[in-house]
Each structure stands twice: as C-alpha cells, then as structure tokens.
Scaffold this motif. Sequence first.
Motif, short mmCIF file in Angstrom:
data_model
loop_
_atom_site.label_atom_id
_atom_site.label_comp_id
_atom_site.label_asym_id
_atom_site.label_seq_id
_atom_site.Cartn_x
_atom_site.Cartn_y
_atom_site.Cartn_z
N GLU A 209 -15.76 2.67 65.36
CA GLU A 209 -14.66 2.65 64.39
C GLU A 209 -14.08 4.04 64.13
O GLU A 209 -12.86 4.20 64.07
CB GLU A 209 -15.15 2.05 63.07
N HIS A 210 -14.94 5.04 63.97
CA HIS A 210 -14.47 6.34 63.50
C HIS A 210 -14.16 7.34 64.60
O HIS A 210 -13.41 8.28 64.39
CB HIS A 210 -15.51 6.94 62.55
N VAL A 211 -14.78 7.18 65.76
CA VAL A 211 -14.62 8.18 66.82
C VAL A 211 -13.91 7.61 68.05
O VAL A 211 -12.96 8.20 68.55
CB VAL A 211 -15.99 8.77 67.22
N LEU A 212 -14.35 6.47 68.51
CA LEU A 212 -13.78 5.88 69.73
C LEU A 212 -12.63 4.93 69.40
O LEU A 212 -12.56 3.80 69.89
CB LEU A 212 -14.88 5.13 70.50
N GLY A 239 -37.33 -5.32 74.13
CA GLY A 239 -36.92 -4.46 75.23
C GLY A 239 -36.79 -3.01 74.80
O GLY A 239 -37.19 -2.62 73.70
N PRO A 240 -36.23 -2.18 75.70
CA PRO A 240 -36.15 -0.74 75.43
C PRO A 240 -35.34 -0.41 74.18
O PRO A 240 -34.39 -1.12 73.84
CB PRO A 240 -35.46 -0.20 76.69
N HIS A 241 -35.73 0.67 73.53
CA HIS A 241 -34.93 1.19 72.42
C HIS A 241 -33.65 1.83 72.95
O HIS A 241 -33.63 2.36 74.06
CB HIS A 241 -35.74 2.19 71.61
N VAL A 242 -32.61 1.77 72.14
CA VAL A 242 -31.30 2.28 72.54
C VAL A 242 -30.93 3.45 71.64
O VAL A 242 -30.78 3.27 70.42
CB VAL A 242 -30.22 1.19 72.46
N LYS A 243 -30.78 4.62 72.23
CA LYS A 243 -30.32 5.80 71.49
C LYS A 243 -28.83 5.94 71.73
O LYS A 243 -28.38 6.09 72.86
CB LYS A 243 -31.06 7.05 71.98
N THR A 244 -28.04 5.85 70.66
CA THR A 244 -26.59 5.89 70.77
C THR A 244 -26.04 7.24 70.33
O THR A 244 -26.68 7.96 69.57
CB THR A 244 -25.95 4.78 69.92
N ALA A 245 -24.84 7.54 70.77
CA ALA A 245 -24.13 8.71 70.25
C ALA A 245 -23.61 8.37 68.86
O ALA A 245 -23.10 7.28 68.63
CB ALA A 245 -22.99 9.09 71.17
N LEU A 246 -23.75 9.29 67.94
CA LEU A 246 -23.27 9.08 66.57
C LEU A 246 -22.78 10.42 66.07
O LEU A 246 -23.55 11.23 65.56
CB LEU A 246 -24.41 8.53 65.69
N SER A 247 -21.51 10.67 66.22
CA SER A 247 -20.96 12.02 66.04
C SER A 247 -20.68 12.33 64.58
O SER A 247 -19.54 12.54 64.16
CB SER A 247 -19.68 12.18 66.87
N THR A 248 -21.73 12.35 63.79
CA THR A 248 -21.61 12.78 62.41
C THR A 248 -22.83 13.63 62.08
O THR A 248 -23.81 13.64 62.82
CB THR A 248 -21.52 11.58 61.45
N ARG A 249 -22.77 14.33 60.97
CA ARG A 249 -23.88 15.19 60.60
C ARG A 249 -24.89 14.40 59.77
O ARG A 249 -24.57 13.85 58.73
CB ARG A 249 -23.39 16.39 59.77
N LEU A 250 -26.12 14.33 60.27
CA LEU A 250 -27.21 13.68 59.55
C LEU A 250 -28.28 14.74 59.28
O LEU A 250 -28.81 15.33 60.22
CB LEU A 250 -27.79 12.54 60.38
N ARG A 255 -25.05 14.53 65.45
CA ARG A 255 -25.86 13.75 66.39
C ARG A 255 -24.99 13.21 67.51
O ARG A 255 -24.25 12.25 67.33
CB ARG A 255 -26.55 12.60 65.67
N ASP A 256 -25.05 13.85 68.65
CA ASP A 256 -24.43 13.28 69.83
C ASP A 256 -25.45 13.35 70.96
O ASP A 256 -26.60 13.71 70.75
CB ASP A 256 -23.12 14.00 70.19
N ILE A 257 -25.05 12.97 72.16
CA ILE A 257 -25.92 13.04 73.32
C ILE A 257 -25.18 13.88 74.36
O ILE A 257 -24.16 13.44 74.89
CB ILE A 257 -26.25 11.64 73.88
N SER A 258 -25.68 15.07 74.61
CA SER A 258 -24.98 16.00 75.50
C SER A 258 -25.11 15.57 76.95
O SER A 258 -26.04 14.85 77.33
CB SER A 258 -25.54 17.41 75.33
N ALA A 259 -24.17 16.05 77.76
CA ALA A 259 -24.24 15.81 79.20
C ALA A 259 -25.52 16.41 79.78
O ALA A 259 -26.12 15.85 80.70
CB ALA A 259 -23.01 16.39 79.89
N TYR A 260 -25.95 17.55 79.22
CA TYR A 260 -27.19 18.18 79.67
C TYR A 260 -28.38 17.25 79.47
O TYR A 260 -29.25 17.12 80.34
CB TYR A 260 -27.40 19.49 78.90
N SER A 261 -28.43 16.57 78.32
CA SER A 261 -29.53 15.64 78.05
C SER A 261 -29.53 14.49 79.04
O SER A 261 -30.60 14.04 79.49
CB SER A 261 -29.44 15.10 76.62
N TYR A 295 -16.85 10.74 79.62
CA TYR A 295 -15.77 11.34 78.82
C TYR A 295 -16.29 12.24 77.70
O TYR A 295 -15.67 12.36 76.64
CB TYR A 295 -14.86 10.26 78.22
N GLY A 296 -17.45 12.86 77.87
CA GLY A 296 -17.95 13.77 76.85
C GLY A 296 -19.04 13.15 75.98
O GLY A 296 -19.40 11.99 76.14
N PRO A 297 -19.56 13.92 75.02
CA PRO A 297 -20.73 13.49 74.23
C PRO A 297 -20.46 12.35 73.26
O PRO A 297 -21.40 11.78 72.71
CB PRO A 297 -21.13 14.77 73.49
#
Length: 490
Positions: A209-212, A239-250, A255-261, A295-297
């Motif tokens: 809603e807020h970023v994409l 099943g497996p846990h899902v770590k999502t990108a969440l581009s806000t400050r917590l 909290r995002d997921i970098s290309a390096y990661s 398309y980025g983090p």
Amino acid sequence: MAGVRPGLGSAYETSLDGARAAVLSRLWRGLAFEPLPWVVRREHGPDSLTLWLAGGGRLEGPPVDPYATDARVTSLRLDGRSHRQAARLVAALRVPHGAAFAAELDDSTASLALSRAGQPAGPEAEAEPRSGWEWEQRVVDGHPYHPNCRSRPGFSVAEQLAYAPEHRPLVELGLVPVPARECLVTGEWPEHLRDGDRVLVPVHPWQAEHVLKGEDVRAAAFAAHPLMALRTLAPAAGGPHVKTALSTRLTSSVRDISAYSVETAAVVSAFAHALTERLDGRLHITRTLGAATAYGPDLAAVLREAPEAYAGPGERVVPVAALAGTALARSAAWQAAFARLALSVCLTVLDLGVALEAHGQNLLVVLAPDGAPLRLVYRDLADIRISPARLARHGLAVPPLAGRLVTDDVTVLRRKLFGSLAAGALASTAGSSQGFGRALAAALDGLAPTADSALLRGGPLPVKALTLMRLSPGVPGDQWAELPSPLAGA
C-alpha cells in the motif's frame, strides 16, 4: 482507536502510565551509560544519579542497573523540574536532533500502551503457547533496553492492530509477478511461487500500500502469522518462514532486504550450515532456502527454514526473548544452564571464525519436556561477521564473499557477539545485574578461558549506544557504549 477497536480505549488509558515509565526507564539507562557528547560528567550517590550537562544543566534520577528489565522510572528532574514523559524530557534538553528523537519516543510510548492494552486476560493469558509463532507473539514490550522499543512510525493504529505480532493478527501477504530475467534469485525458489517465466515475490500488505503503489500486487495470496520481527511471517499452512521487505523504520533501522543480502544468501547459508558440524549437535542454523529481489530493496523476499524443524518429540523451540519473565527463566539454575550452553556454543563459533548476532530475536533454545535447555537454533544470517583469518587457522574453507560480512577486526567480531548475546540475550533473560552476574559466573566456571572470553571475565561489556545512535542521524553504522561487568555484583 475509537473507530477501529473502540473496546480498547479504557485498557489503553490504563496502560499509558506504565508505558511512559517503561520508555523513560530505557531512556534513562541510555543517558546514564552512553558516551553522549553533551553529558560532561556523572555523579553516583547512594540513591541517586546526577548528570551534569554542557552549559551547566543538571539531570537527576535514581541509580541505574544497566541490565535490569523491570526498572520503573516514573520521573526525572531537569534543573529541578520533574519530567514524566521521555519525549518532553528530550525536547527540554534541547540537544541536536532531539526533536526527531522526541517524536520517536512519543510514538514508542503510544505503541507500547496499545500493545499492552491488546493483551488477553484470564486463562488465555496463562496458557503456554502451542506453536513457535504463538511464542513469538508473547513478546509484548519489544526491545528490552531500547527507548524506541515499540516505535513504529508510518503505522497507523489500524495498521498496528492488523500487522503487529503482539496483536495476534493473521496477515494476508500479496505477490508481485516479476519476469525472471529482471529478478535476482539465489537458492531454490519454489514452484508455487512461480508463474511460467515470472517469479512471484511475497509482499507485506503495508509495503504494497505505502511503497509499491504502482506495482501489480496480487492481493491476499496466502495468510501468515507475523513473528517477532513483524516483517517475517510464518505461513498459516506451514512451511518456510517468509521475510519480506518493509521499508519503514522499526526501533532503529529501516527494514529492507538489500541486493547484497540476496546475492550472498545461498553462499552464507551453505557455509553456516556446514560450520554447525563442528558443534556436536549443540547448534542448528536455519537454512536460507531461497532469496529474490527485483527493482531495488523495496521488492525482495527471503524464504527461511522454520526453527521447529530442529525440535524432537516433546521438545519446544522458543525464541530467547519470549522466555524473559517466565517462571522457567526466573530459576537461577535454569539461567546458569542456559548461559553455559549459549556461551560454550557461541564462543566456539567465534573462535572458529564467525560472530553471530545472537540477540533474543535471532537466538532460540530447544527445551526438553521438563524445560531444560538442550540445544540452540540460530536464524537470520544477514548480519553475522566472518573472519577469514580465524577460519584459516582452523583449516576451514573461506566462503567466496566480500563486503560488510567479512572482517578480521577483533573488536568488531567481539562487539557483534557480546553486544547481542551477553549484554542482550543473557542479560535480558536474567533481568538484573545480580542475576546476570550469577548466571555468567556459573557459566564461565565450567568453560576453558580463551582470549575472547577474557572480555566476559574482566569487562566492561560492549553494547550498542542506542540513544546516541538515534541522536546521530548523520553518523553511519553502529556506535558503542561500555557497561560495567555484572560479575562485580554476582
């Protein structure tokens, strides 16, 4: 709140005083121990602590136990005037970047009161969790030492109730289809998250809603339980846990997921999993099964093995943060046994060449049916540190990595482990300097001394300077403080 959950109003008002004291207590701990440039000196009295400030000001309050988790500071006096709210105190201090930090403290206080107001009562509150995600959702107050323990800027009340783990929601994740040629994928990306030649990337609804805003998000793809990290979720179907990108400050970080990661995920996971073979079954590291970014983090996800995979019959896998304050963790014998297990494992791993960020969220303990700590499970390899020199000294292959994960700096390696494990997971589980010192002394008594463990025996202990970092937005990376050794009062 009146429009979304009107029944919470009374409980919220009742929770406000306690939330204010909890945030003020965490702030006072930071002011008492961190290297803040505008604190000239500190004077310790038998029942008081006075901070002399640049410009001649004076801030007074009670003595501070740096490892206490139940401190309840209800007021501090700045130049004789009492302050009960952390945000108003920081505003009155008039320090650089204080206005932004004060807003975060207000948000943390309000969110903490909301978190406490939404908790169940009666038999439901007393019942032991039956699953891993239920244990995770028992962590109501957030970070035990950070004044931004519940700061969630960008989240409305409705969004906190809908997405925050302590409110026990079921979150509907979306999917964004991305042409495979435009998506970086490492590891094994499952077929159910593919659609022909497109990769389906799981997306948190807040992010959608807020970023994409312009992305083609397939809404309500599958339901999942939010875990302690909020952006990581356990699918309701298993099943497996899902770590999502969440581009806000917590708390402290965006909290995002970098290309390096994503690029390093498969290599780091395979390396870490192989390393556990040196630990005689005392440590398991959850495998990263797949990672994808496009398309980025702001659009990325990581699929990670669930910790419950490492529990035997009758055993439970519990995040260390969820144990604080339980009857089990209040036992001095249990604290000592857990500290002995955690230190023996993590010091061995550090000596081999890997510093784990073993705070109470990343570190889980496998409990026997009677509650005895048996083994450790570690998750989230995104911020460990790897020492090529130490690995080579033990004849271990150095993974093909570069960048921030790789360092031979002894100070960096020790800060990474001890700042998270000793001054974090162990201290918060014990809940006080006395309890932590007692558990640490018992654990070290059975361990052979090493160059690394000497820091634990002599102190002081490194810890992230969380308040200083929030007041230094232009300074990259972590900043550090030193806490007195708990062994002095053991």
